[in-house]
Motif scaffolding. Structure first.
Motif, mmCIF file in Angstrom:
data_model
loop_
_atom_site.group_PDB
_atom_site.id
_atom_site.type_symbol
_atom_site.label_atom_id
_atom_site.label_comp_id
_atom_site.label_asym_id
_atom_site.label_seq_id
_atom_site.Cartn_x
_atom_site.Cartn_y
_atom_site.Cartn_z
ATOM 1 N N ASP A 154 -29.160 11.690 5.216
ATOM 2 C CA ASP A 154 -28.745 10.902 5.661
ATOM 3 C C ASP A 154 -27.677 10.298 6.447
ATOM 4 O OD1 ASP A 154 -26.557 9.033 3.834
ATOM 5 O OD2 ASP A 154 -25.429 9.310 5.287
ATOM 6 N N GLY A 155 -27.462 9.578 7.760
ATOM 7 C CA GLY A 155 -27.194 9.911 8.237
ATOM 8 C C GLY A 155 -25.251 9.688 9.434
ATOM 9 N N ASP A 156 -24.737 10.765 8.186
ATOM 10 C CA ASP A 156 -23.445 11.032 8.117
ATOM 11 C C ASP A 156 -23.419 12.823 7.661
ATOM 12 O OD1 ASP A 156 -20.962 11.562 7.687
ATOM 13 O OD2 ASP A 156 -20.023 9.349 6.485
ATOM 14 N N GLU A 157 -23.071 13.144 8.379
ATOM 15 C CA GLU A 157 -22.864 14.895 8.326
ATOM 16 C C GLU A 157 -22.123 15.113 7.456
ATOM 17 O OE1 GLU A 157 -24.136 18.917 8.759
ATOM 18 O OE2 GLU A 157 -24.878 16.489 10.361
ATOM 19 N N GLY A 201 -37.802 13.510 -2.204
ATOM 20 C CA GLY A 201 -37.009 12.984 -0.942
ATOM 21 C C GLY A 201 -36.166 12.198 -1.579
ATOM 22 N N ILE A 202 -34.581 12.373 -1.023
ATOM 23 C CA ILE A 202 -33.222 11.039 -1.608
ATOM 24 C C ILE A 202 -33.464 11.140 -0.141
ATOM 25 C CG2 ILE A 202 -31.451 10.879 -2.906
ATOM 26 C CD1 ILE A 202 -33.896 11.939 -4.285
ATOM 27 N N ILE A 203 -33.327 9.357 0.215
ATOM 28 C CA ILE A 203 -32.645 9.199 1.464
ATOM 29 C C ILE A 203 -31.410 8.127 1.305
ATOM 30 C CG2 ILE A 203 -33.378 7.435 3.020
ATOM 31 C CD1 ILE A 203 -36.578 8.422 2.670
ATOM 32 N N GLY A 204 -30.589 8.416 1.500
ATOM 33 C CA GLY A 204 -28.942 8.375 1.748
ATOM 34 C C GLY A 204 -28.380 8.583 0.356
ATOM 35 N N LEU A 205 -27.311 9.398 1.224
ATOM 36 C CA LEU A 205 -25.887 9.936 0.300
ATOM 37 C C LEU A 205 -25.099 9.748 -0.563
ATOM 38 C CD1 LEU A 205 -27.001 14.331 1.878
ATOM 39 C CD2 LEU A 205 -28.051 12.480 -0.008
ATOM 40 N N ARG A 252 -22.593 7.813 -3.125
ATOM 41 C CA ARG A 252 -21.935 8.394 -4.865
ATOM 42 C C ARG A 252 -23.286 8.626 -5.887
ATOM 43 N NH1 ARG A 252 -18.031 4.922 -8.339
ATOM 44 N NH2 ARG A 252 -16.579 5.542 -6.773
ATOM 45 N N PHE A 253 -24.500 7.766 -5.414
ATOM 46 C CA PHE A 253 -25.514 7.921 -6.243
ATOM 47 C C PHE A 253 -26.350 8.406 -5.868
ATOM 48 C CE2 PHE A 253 -30.038 6.596 -7.696
ATOM 49 C CZ PHE A 253 -29.749 6.007 -9.184
ATOM 50 N N GLY A 254 -27.178 8.819 -5.032
ATOM 51 C CA GLY A 254 -27.483 9.075 -3.654
ATOM 52 C C GLY A 254 -27.542 10.827 -4.201
ATOM 53 N N LEU A 255 -26.469 11.293 -3.963
ATOM 54 C CA LEU A 255 -25.665 12.848 -4.138
ATOM 55 C C LEU A 255 -25.919 12.985 -5.344
ATOM 56 C CD1 LEU A 255 -23.891 14.229 -2.290
ATOM 57 C CD2 LEU A 255 -21.883 13.158 -2.696
ATOM 58 N N ALA A 256 -25.200 12.482 -6.070
ATOM 59 C CA ALA A 256 -25.084 12.810 -8.097
ATOM 60 C C ALA A 256 -26.675 13.273 -7.900
ATOM 61 C CB ALA A 256 -24.496 11.628 -8.568
ATOM 62 N N LEU A 257 -27.665 12.318 -7.836
ATOM 63 C CA LEU A 257 -29.090 12.238 -8.198
ATOM 64 C C LEU A 257 -29.897 14.115 -6.920
ATOM 65 C CD1 LEU A 257 -32.339 11.124 -9.338
ATOM 66 C CD2 LEU A 257 -32.362 10.375 -7.558
ATOM 67 N N ALA A 258 -29.424 13.633 -5.930
ATOM 68 C CA ALA A 258 -30.056 15.040 -4.896
ATOM 69 C C ALA A 258 -29.757 16.654 -5.534
ATOM 70 C CB ALA A 258 -29.091 15.433 -4.509
ATOM 71 N N LYS A 259 -28.300 16.494 -6.129
ATOM 72 C CA LYS A 259 -27.110 17.338 -6.768
ATOM 73 C C LYS A 259 -27.733 18.013 -8.339
ATOM 74 C CE LYS A 259 -22.951 19.161 -7.837
ATOM 75 N NZ LYS A 259 -21.644 18.993 -8.337
ATOM 76 N N THR A 260 -28.459 16.939 -8.755
ATOM 77 C CA THR A 260 -28.736 16.916 -10.437
ATOM 78 C C THR A 260 -30.142 17.639 -10.402
ATOM 79 O OG1 THR A 260 -27.416 14.969 -11.180
ATOM 80 C CG2 THR A 260 -29.556 16.078 -12.931
ATOM 81 N N LEU A 261 -30.871 17.104 -9.298
ATOM 82 C CA LEU A 261 -32.381 17.501 -9.354
ATOM 83 C C LEU A 261 -32.254 19.030 -8.618
ATOM 84 C CD1 LEU A 261 -34.276 14.004 -7.277
ATOM 85 C CD2 LEU A 261 -34.388 14.929 -9.682
ATOM 86 N N VAL A 265 -35.287 6.246 -2.196
ATOM 87 C CA VAL A 265 -34.446 5.452 -1.656
ATOM 88 C C VAL A 265 -33.150 4.382 -2.254
ATOM 89 C CG1 VAL A 265 -34.375 3.861 0.391
ATOM 90 C CG2 VAL A 265 -36.451 4.926 0.305
ATOM 91 N N CYS A 266 -31.807 5.568 -1.703
ATOM 92 C CA CYS A 266 -30.790 5.504 -2.181
ATOM 93 C C CYS A 266 -30.013 3.967 -1.137
ATOM 94 C CB CYS A 266 -29.618 6.302 -2.996
ATOM 95 S SG CYS A 266 -30.237 7.656 -4.263
ATOM 96 N N ILE A 267 -30.908 3.550 -0.756
ATOM 97 C CA ILE A 267 -30.105 2.740 0.062
ATOM 98 C C ILE A 267 -29.186 1.203 -0.145
ATOM 99 C CG2 ILE A 267 -29.755 1.220 2.517
ATOM 100 C CD1 ILE A 267 -31.611 4.143 3.478
#
Length: 224
Positions: free
Chosen positions: A36-39, A10-14, A16-25, A76-78
């Motif tokens: 994330d709270g941003d659509e 689970g990745i919370i917070g997208l 730069r770091f969270g987005l790269a982590l989610a994509k890589t995984l 938690v990437c916040i």
């Protein structure tokens, strides 16, 4: 997410770091839930991950509704909003997630996160790609991210490959390029011959996409 057992990330917070982590995984075949709270940020990852949820408030009940509590690991990437980071991390821990990792933007922030039971990652010292490699069980000795997709990876040769040549690795099938063969003690062979034999304690230095390096480790290095 499969019921009856914990699995995936689970990745919370997208950011730069969270987005790269989610994509890589996700590109490495892992099950990923992104929150994330941003659509607009969710739109960047929605086609890559298993599930993506927009949450305005990261309460325990709201997080539980997403199913993130069934993940094996949650990151938690916040970092910039310390109060939100701490409360969110605490809520995830209270959901019973076995491994909770949280991004810290300062030493003090990290100390508090550790005291409430989370592992801590400092983005200024750890790239998202390096963390993904750790989470996926990579046996790379070291990994350097060049951009969001490409890495330089130092991989220890295992016993399955002793006596084989570099040609036998078929790096081209994995879109990887050999930078050097490292032999002990302290010998580096840039552009080593394809006929060079691999022995115990050797390591190869390759460049390519993270997903391809991960696939190579799984298939050729018998990581699984």
């Amino acid at each position: 997410m499969k019921e009856g057992r914990r699995s995936g990330f689970g990745i919370i917070g997208l950011g730069r770091f969270g987005l790269a982590l989610a994509k890589t995984l996700a590109e490495s075949g892992a099950e990923v839930i992104a929150i994330d709270g941003d659509e607009n940020k969710l739109r960047l990852i929605r086609n890559h991950v298993q599930d993506a949820f927009r949450l305005g408030k990261l309460t325990k009940d709201a997080l539980e509704e997403t199913g993130i509590g069934e993940c094996e690991t949650v990151v938690v990437c916040i970092g910039e909003k310390v109060d939100v980071s701490l409360l969110t991390t605490l809520n995830v821990l209270n959901l019973g997630v076995p491994r909770v990792i949280a991004k810290a933007d300062s030493v003090e922030h990290g100390i508090i996160l550790e005291r409430i039971g989370a592992e801590v990652v400092h983005p200024e010292m750890e790239t998202a790609t390096r963390l993904a490699a750790v989470l996926l069980g990579s046996k790379a000795l070291d990994m350097m991210r060049l951009n969001d997709d490409y890495v330089i990876s130092e991989i220890k040769v295992n016993k399955h490959l002793y006596g084989k040549t570099i040609r036998d690795l078929h790096l081209d099938k994995y879109d990887l390029n050999l930078i050097a063969l490292e032999k002990e003690p302290n010998i580096t062979l840039p552009g080593a011959s394809q006929d060079e034999m691999l022995t115990e304690d050797d390591a190869i230095l390759v460049i390519g996409k993270f997903a391809d390096a991960d696939r190579f480790e799984r298939k050729v290095m018998n990581r699984d």
